[in-house]
Design a protein around this motif. Structure first.
Motif, PDB file in Angstrom:
ATOM      1  N   TRP A  36       0.826  -1.213   0.000  1.00  0.00           N
ATOM      2  CA  TRP A  36       0.000   0.000   0.000  1.00  0.00           C
ATOM      3  C   TRP A  36       0.857   1.259   0.000  1.00  0.00           C
ATOM      4  O   TRP A  36       0.458   2.294  -0.544  1.00  0.00           O
ATOM      5  CB  TRP A  36      -0.955  -0.019   1.194  1.00  0.00           C
ATOM      6  N   ARG A  37       2.043   1.200   0.607  1.00  0.00           N
ATOM      7  CA  ARG A  37       2.949   2.353   0.529  1.00  0.00           C
ATOM      8  C   ARG A  37       3.402   2.569  -0.914  1.00  0.00           C
ATOM      9  O   ARG A  37       3.474   3.709  -1.391  1.00  0.00           O
ATOM     10  CB  ARG A  37       4.154   2.133   1.442  1.00  0.00           C
ATOM     11  N   THR A  38       3.705   1.475  -1.596  1.00  0.00           N
ATOM     12  CA  THR A  38       4.075   1.583  -3.006  1.00  0.00           C
ATOM     13  C   THR A  38       2.944   2.174  -3.822  1.00  0.00           C
ATOM     14  O   THR A  38       3.156   3.055  -4.669  1.00  0.00           O
ATOM     15  CB  THR A  38       4.445   0.192  -3.560  1.00  0.00           C
ATOM     16  N   SER A  40       0.575   4.138  -2.786  1.00  0.00           N
ATOM     17  CA  SER A  40       0.373   5.544  -2.427  1.00  0.00           C
ATOM     18  C   SER A  40       1.375   6.453  -3.140  1.00  0.00           C
ATOM     19  O   SER A  40       1.007   7.482  -3.723  1.00  0.00           O
ATOM     20  CB  SER A  40       0.494   5.732  -0.913  1.00  0.00           C
ATOM     21  N   MET A 237      11.319   5.717  -0.282  1.00  0.00           N
ATOM     22  CA  MET A 237      10.286   4.861   0.300  1.00  0.00           C
ATOM     23  C   MET A 237       9.975   3.604  -0.516  1.00  0.00           C
ATOM     24  O   MET A 237       9.354   2.679  -0.003  1.00  0.00           O
ATOM     25  CB  MET A 237       8.988   5.662   0.485  1.00  0.00           C
TER      26      MET A 237
END
Length: 472
Positions: A36-38, A40, A237
């Motif tokens: 989910w970070r990817t 985002s 990130m």
């Protein structure tokens, strides 16, 4: 180590950037937070990429008001060229995810957006800027469109197949908001000076209104700090998944007939969305505005925007953002439904909707300026609602086709197919621009009706009917 191609360890891809033993289908080891970070970060940068891609469509309708000496066909070409370059660049970007990895691909691509953004900011301040340079800037704007075919496959590597409809739908849908964003923000941001050293004001002469000072360089400079932030976030990130796949393996998708069928379906949906997004403002101007010779002739004089009968010519910037907004919103909202109900039936629904709404809108493309103000306003309302319906169904189809592809193809192929279909559909703004330059809008829309009918038949026979060869 997993035998999946998405988890294969490349000999020279070790270290903190590269993930090993990555298998999103294994719930016990799948790092959902990373996925989910990817999503985002890549969605944020993709939104900026789409804004950069469609900046020409926001600027072109206003260039003549700033003193640029450009013909109607030259304006169409300025808006069309980013589609040509995006389609070509997507053919390059589609093979980059396994080569560069997600972190490097997203970071470097985001930084490339600075070239067209800064270039347009400088160009709009000088009406003597050559048409050749404006075309070059339009071509460079296609970098933002090319990014899609690299970002989407990269993101697909991080999610299990059961969630890819939602994940890819959210990324593409929110990314598509960049189209609406640039159309919505531009009229507001050009009304004041952000920072003095960014350039002097220009004088905009809009028919029916007093000349005013504007700062059109703001329309692109406003994204520059966000682009820099996005590149930094991507580099710090994101991670990359080492995938062993050579170029020949990536191109074996062309041996599968479903690659070609899904390409046609995505051209129907995203090609329509992107093509109309680029041309919506010019269509308003050239059919119901000052670009319509008959309406221009009936204007009371050379400076007013009001016809003798009392018809006020619509300003394209007040409406151009609505279509992309509706299309992008539909893509986000319908993506979870495609995960629950399957993509094929929604593609069928979208195709029928596109066919009907294009046919309806085609009947509103030849307004009779002599019929009076109320008739013109009623015709414009019908045209506007028809166009918005096209965007709505195109957005639904964008979500459903991206659900279908991961279900039809194995994971290694699905990324390549997504990149390929996206590349071909990215030519939408180019083909729409060329088509509207070479033929009357009614003829072009009738061709669209025939193409949509063909795609509906393909969807039913191949994917949606009971007993279909590839239910998806």
């Amino acid at each position: 180590m997993s035998t999946s191609s998405t988890t294969a360890k490349a000999d020279n891809r070790t270290g903190n950037e590269w993930l090993q033993d990555w298998d999103p289908e294994n719930d016990e080891t799948w790092d959902q937070a990373l996925a989910w970070r990817t999503l985002s970060v890549t969605t944020f940068t993709l939104t900026l990429a789409f804004a950069s891609w469609f900046i020409a469509s926001a600027l072109a309708p206003k260039l003549t008001n700033l003193g640029f000496d450009l013909t109607q066909n030259q304006l169409y070409w300025l808006v069309a060229l980013p589609g040509l370059s995006a389609g070509l660049l997507r053919l390059v970007w589609m093979v980059l995810p396994p080569i560069l990895g997600t972190r490097r691909l997203v970071s470097l691509t985001t930084l490339l957006l600075l070239f067209p953004l800064v270039g347009w900011a400088v160009a709009v301040q000088d009406p003597d800027t050559s048409y050749t340079w404006l075309l070059a800037l339009s071509f460079m704007s296609g970098i933002g469109g090319g990014a899609f075919s690299g970002f989407m496959p990269s993101t697909s590597y991080f999610f299990p197949r059961r969630m890819q409809g939602t994940a890819l739908g959210v990324q593409a849908g929110v990314g598509n908001f960049g189209v609406s964003l640039v159309q919505f923000v531009t009229p507001w941001i050009i009304g004041f000076s952000m920072i003095g050293f960014l350039g002097a004001s220009q004088t905009e002469a809009f028919p029916g209104k007093a000349p005013r000072d504007v700062w059109y360089q703001n329309a692109t400079y406003v994204y520059v700090p966000f682009v820099i932030i996005g590149a930094i976030l991507a580099w710090t990130m994101l991670k990359s998944i080492p995938i062993k796949v050579n170029v020949r393996q990536q191109f074996d998708i062309f041996k599968n007939q479903d690659t070609w069928w899904m390409t046609l379906l995505y051209i129907m949906t995203f090609g329509t969305f992107a093509g109309l997004s680029g041309q919506f403002g010019l269509l308003i101007k050239n059919i119901y505005g000052g670009g319509n010779a008959e309406i221009a002739r009936l204007m009371t004089d050379g400076t007013t925007q009001v016809l003798v009968e009392g018809y006020s010519i619509p300003d394209p910037v007040k409406f151009a953002f609505l279509g992309p907004l509706i299309g992008a919103g539909a893509r986000v909202l319908f993506s979870p439904l495609t995960d629950k109900m399957g993509g094929a039936r929604w593609t069928l629904f979208a195709g029928v909707g596109i066919l009907a709404s294009v046919l309806y809108t085609s009947l509103q493309l030849s307004p009779d300026a002599g019929a009076g103000a109320s008739a013109l306003e009623a015709d414009f309302d019908k045209f506007l609602y028809g166009m918005l319906a096209i965007f709505l169904f195109a957005g639904i189809g964008n979500a459903s086709t991206f659900k279908q592809m991961p279900m039809i193809f194995e994971r290694r192929q699905a990324g390549g197919v997504i990149g390929w279909t996206a590349a071909l559909a990215a030519f939408g703004p180019f083909f729409f621009g060329v088509g509207l330059t070479l033929m009357e809008p009614e003829t072009f829309f009738y061709i669209g009706v025939a193409f949509a009918a063909m795609c509906v038949a393909i969807t039913w026979v191949r994917y949606a009917r009971p007993g279909a060869p590839k239910p998806s």
